[in-house]
Design a protein around this motif. Structure first.
Motif, PDB file in Angstrom:
ATOM      1  N   ARG A  23       0.862  -1.178   0.000  1.00 44.42           N
ATOM      2  CA  ARG A  23       0.000   0.000   0.000  1.00 44.42           C
ATOM      3  C   ARG A  23       0.899   1.230   0.000  1.00 44.42           C
ATOM      4  O   ARG A  23       1.848   1.301   0.766  1.00 44.42           O
ATOM      5  CB  ARG A  23      -0.881  -0.029   1.243  1.00 44.42           C
ATOM      6  N   GLN A  24       0.592   2.200  -0.861  1.00 50.23           N
ATOM      7  CA  GLN A  24       1.388   3.420  -0.945  1.00 50.23           C
ATOM      8  C   GLN A  24       0.498   4.650  -0.876  1.00 50.23           C
ATOM      9  O   GLN A  24      -0.585   4.673  -1.449  1.00 50.23           O
ATOM     10  CB  GLN A  24       2.154   3.492  -2.269  1.00 50.23           C
ATOM     11  N   SER A  34       4.730   3.989   2.532  1.00 44.80           N
ATOM     12  CA  SER A  34       4.322   2.695   1.991  1.00 44.80           C
ATOM     13  C   SER A  34       4.358   1.676   3.115  1.00 44.80           C
ATOM     14  O   SER A  34       5.044   1.877   4.115  1.00 44.80           O
ATOM     15  CB  SER A  34       5.293   2.242   0.900  1.00 44.80           C
ATOM     16  N   ILE A  56       6.588  -0.427   7.658  1.00 43.37           N
ATOM     17  CA  ILE A  56       6.188   0.888   7.149  1.00 43.37           C
ATOM     18  C   ILE A  56       7.457   1.604   6.709  1.00 43.37           C
ATOM     19  O   ILE A  56       8.451   1.645   7.447  1.00 43.37           O
ATOM     20  CB  ILE A  56       5.420   1.705   8.203  1.00 43.37           C
ATOM     21  N   CYS A  96       3.378  11.147   8.319  1.00 42.20           N
ATOM     22  CA  CYS A  96       3.262  10.143   7.252  1.00 42.20           C
ATOM     23  C   CYS A  96       2.776   8.809   7.807  1.00 42.20           C
ATOM     24  O   CYS A  96       1.874   8.179   7.237  1.00 42.20           O
ATOM     25  CB  CYS A  96       4.603   9.952   6.550  1.00 42.20           C
ATOM     26  N   TYR A 126      -0.748   6.845   7.024  1.00 43.86           N
ATOM     27  CA  TYR A 126      -0.778   5.460   6.561  1.00 43.86           C
ATOM     28  C   TYR A 126      -1.688   4.614   7.453  1.00 43.86           C
ATOM     29  O   TYR A 126      -2.543   3.869   6.961  1.00 43.86           O
ATOM     30  CB  TYR A 126       0.644   4.870   6.544  1.00 43.86           C
TER      31      TYR A 126
END
Length: 118
Positions: free
Chosen positions: A2-3, A18, A86, A108, A112
């Motif tokens: 996942r990004q 990501s 991560i 970030c 996420y």
């Protein structure tokens, strides 16, 4: 994998995050290799990462951004998230960010975790 691309930018530096499953160091290495197949990520200044394995083993990598892996690791520990790597990617924009870079890493990772609902 996942990004979240272009999570934030500050003084020319851009960040992305990501993540994905990783149960051991070999899977972390495979994840990083897959991420860097994208030339944009391969050319990034830093790809910092952390994972907390299910046996409690912490793994992290600063990739030249001293202390950033530890920031990610602390957040994983607080969330109780195991076997999930991560990676916070930074493209340096030419101006030093000082301590703000750690806040950006946290932002970030939080983005996420919120987007992935993990």
């Amino acid at each position: 994998m996942r990004q979240l691309k272009a999570v934030l930018s500050d003084r020319g530096s851009s960040y992305a995050v990501s993540g994905g499953a990783a149960r051991d160091r070999a899977e972390v290495d495979d994840f990083l290799k897959a991420l860097k197949r994208d030339k944009k990520f391969a050319r990034a200044t830093h790809n910092t990462w952390a994972v907390l394995l299910s046996d409690g083993t912490p793994l992290k990598g600063d990739d030249g951004e001293a202390g950033a892996g530890q920031v990610i690791l602390r957040m994983l520990e607080r969330e109780g998230l195991h076997d999930h790597v991560i990676v916070v990617t930074r493209w340096y924009g030419g101006k030093k960010l000082g301590g703000d870079r750690f806040r950006h890493v946290q932002d970030c990772v939080r983005a996420y975790l919120d987007a992935a609902s993990v």
